[in-house]
Design a protein around this motif. Sequence first.
Motif, short mmCIF file in Angstrom:
data_model
loop_
_atom_site.label_atom_id
_atom_site.label_comp_id
_atom_site.label_asym_id
_atom_site.label_seq_id
_atom_site.Cartn_x
_atom_site.Cartn_y
_atom_site.Cartn_z
N HIS A 110 -2.98 10.79 -4.02
CA HIS A 110 -2.75 10.01 -5.25
C HIS A 110 -3.68 10.53 -6.33
O HIS A 110 -4.85 10.81 -6.06
CB HIS A 110 -3.03 8.53 -4.97
CG HIS A 110 -3.02 7.67 -6.19
ND1 HIS A 110 -3.95 6.66 -6.40
CD2 HIS A 110 -2.23 7.64 -7.30
CE1 HIS A 110 -3.71 6.06 -7.54
NE2 HIS A 110 -2.67 6.65 -8.11
N PRO A 113 -5.05 9.07 -9.49
CA PRO A 113 -5.15 7.89 -10.35
C PRO A 113 -5.38 8.23 -11.82
O PRO A 113 -4.94 7.48 -12.70
CB PRO A 113 -6.33 7.10 -9.77
CG PRO A 113 -7.06 8.07 -8.90
CD PRO A 113 -6.06 9.05 -8.41
N THR A 130 1.88 10.30 -7.02
CA THR A 130 1.54 10.61 -5.63
C THR A 130 2.40 11.77 -5.13
O THR A 130 3.46 12.06 -5.69
CB THR A 130 1.79 9.39 -4.71
OG1 THR A 130 3.17 9.01 -4.80
CG2 THR A 130 0.92 8.21 -5.11
N ASP A 159 -7.12 9.34 -2.73
CA ASP A 159 -7.30 9.54 -4.16
C ASP A 159 -7.95 10.89 -4.44
O ASP A 159 -8.89 11.31 -3.75
CB ASP A 159 -8.17 8.44 -4.75
CG ASP A 159 -7.43 7.12 -4.89
OD1 ASP A 159 -6.19 7.12 -4.77
OD2 ASP A 159 -8.10 6.09 -5.11
#
Length: 440
Positions: A278, A280, A292, A432
């Motif tokens: 991911h 962000p 993603t 992340d």
Amino acid sequence: MGKSISFDQIAAYKQDLAKTPGSSALAKAVQNVGPLAASRDILGKSALSPVFSDEISTDAVTNQKQSGRCWLFSELNTMRHVTSAKFGIKDLEFSQAFNAFYDRLEKSNLFLQHIIESADKPITDRTVAAYLADPNGDGGQYDNAAALIAKYGVVPKSVMPETYHSSRTGALNATLTLKLRKDAIELRKAIADGATDEEVEALKQSQLSTIYRILAYAYGEPAQKFDFEYRDKDNNYHIDRDLTPKTFYEKYIGWNLDDYVTLASTPEAGKEYYQPYHMPSQDTVVGGRPVTFVNVPQKDLEAMAIAQIKSGETVWFGNDVSENSDRKSGTLEGNLYDLSALFNTNMTLSKGDRFATRQAEVTHAMVLTGVDLVDGQPTKWKVENSWGKENGHDGYFVADEQWFTDYAYEVVIKKSLLSPEIKAALDKDAIDLPIWDSLR
């Protein structure tokens, strides 16, 4: 302190140059036409002819002109071909300016929120510096396009056509960058001076109102209601009145965007296969679809792209079009330029090392509309670009298998077509990635 270059060493370099075979002729070639043209393979090979065993019928290409909206053009292009065939509308095009307007507004909102949340960090902090380095560019990811479409809908290009700034975004990019950096300083100062959360939010909203005004001047204000007029392939006239961007999307496209997932393929150390990631920092539509992807081996990425083409649906794909490509002929060839032979030194990096050193970048997005299979294996790919019909074969490019292996990094695939192993990976928690990751 490092050692300086001595004149004896320079003399040795000169001697080495003099002993290199063909240096004089090669120097003239490089000086006259540059290293790429001097090292380019022959164009127009029969192996790269624009004929494919599996090919989807598509319309005339679009043209993003002097803008970085390839990611948005490519997503709208995958949709327009389906709508065009379903309703019999030749060369249908959706408004890229409509979604680009909201993209720039959403990016501004995310940037200002990042600035507020990082206000306790010094302005030299690596993350804060990364935010300030690119507050509001016009590049993006597939998931950004999907999030914008889900929130705002789509309109025909006739409803919101291109403007000077939508198709030449350099000046607008510079304007927004200046404005947002000034806004960042104001927000950080207000927070440092003890402003309440309500006061900070009010300041942010005032800043966003000005951003909206700048965008309205550049793009025009997006339509809220409109009539859709068209003639079908049989020249029958149609008009559909009082549509909104959302109702137009539901009626004329109707895709469930949650049915699609991005697959990436990077062997970079630290990134596992069959693992979701991911980004962000790239979730530009706050509260919308996150950016993603699932990292998979190259063979899986290609197999899924082939499966989608064979099912009759085109494929959005992220790539590095700056590598081994010839724009005018539309050639994407794995070894198109041989810099190693030209300069008599090994200039190659493995794919993993290219990602690790940032040599590998997702610089562009295009659409796969065909593949040539020999004994079940791909040899070349048909690529719909968004650089107008003057390039390539009426705007379509041909990529050989080596180029696709080396420089095609992402594809967007319907979940129903995924292999069991990739489907299982979707259930894992996404890891992340930082704002400076190589796949941003």
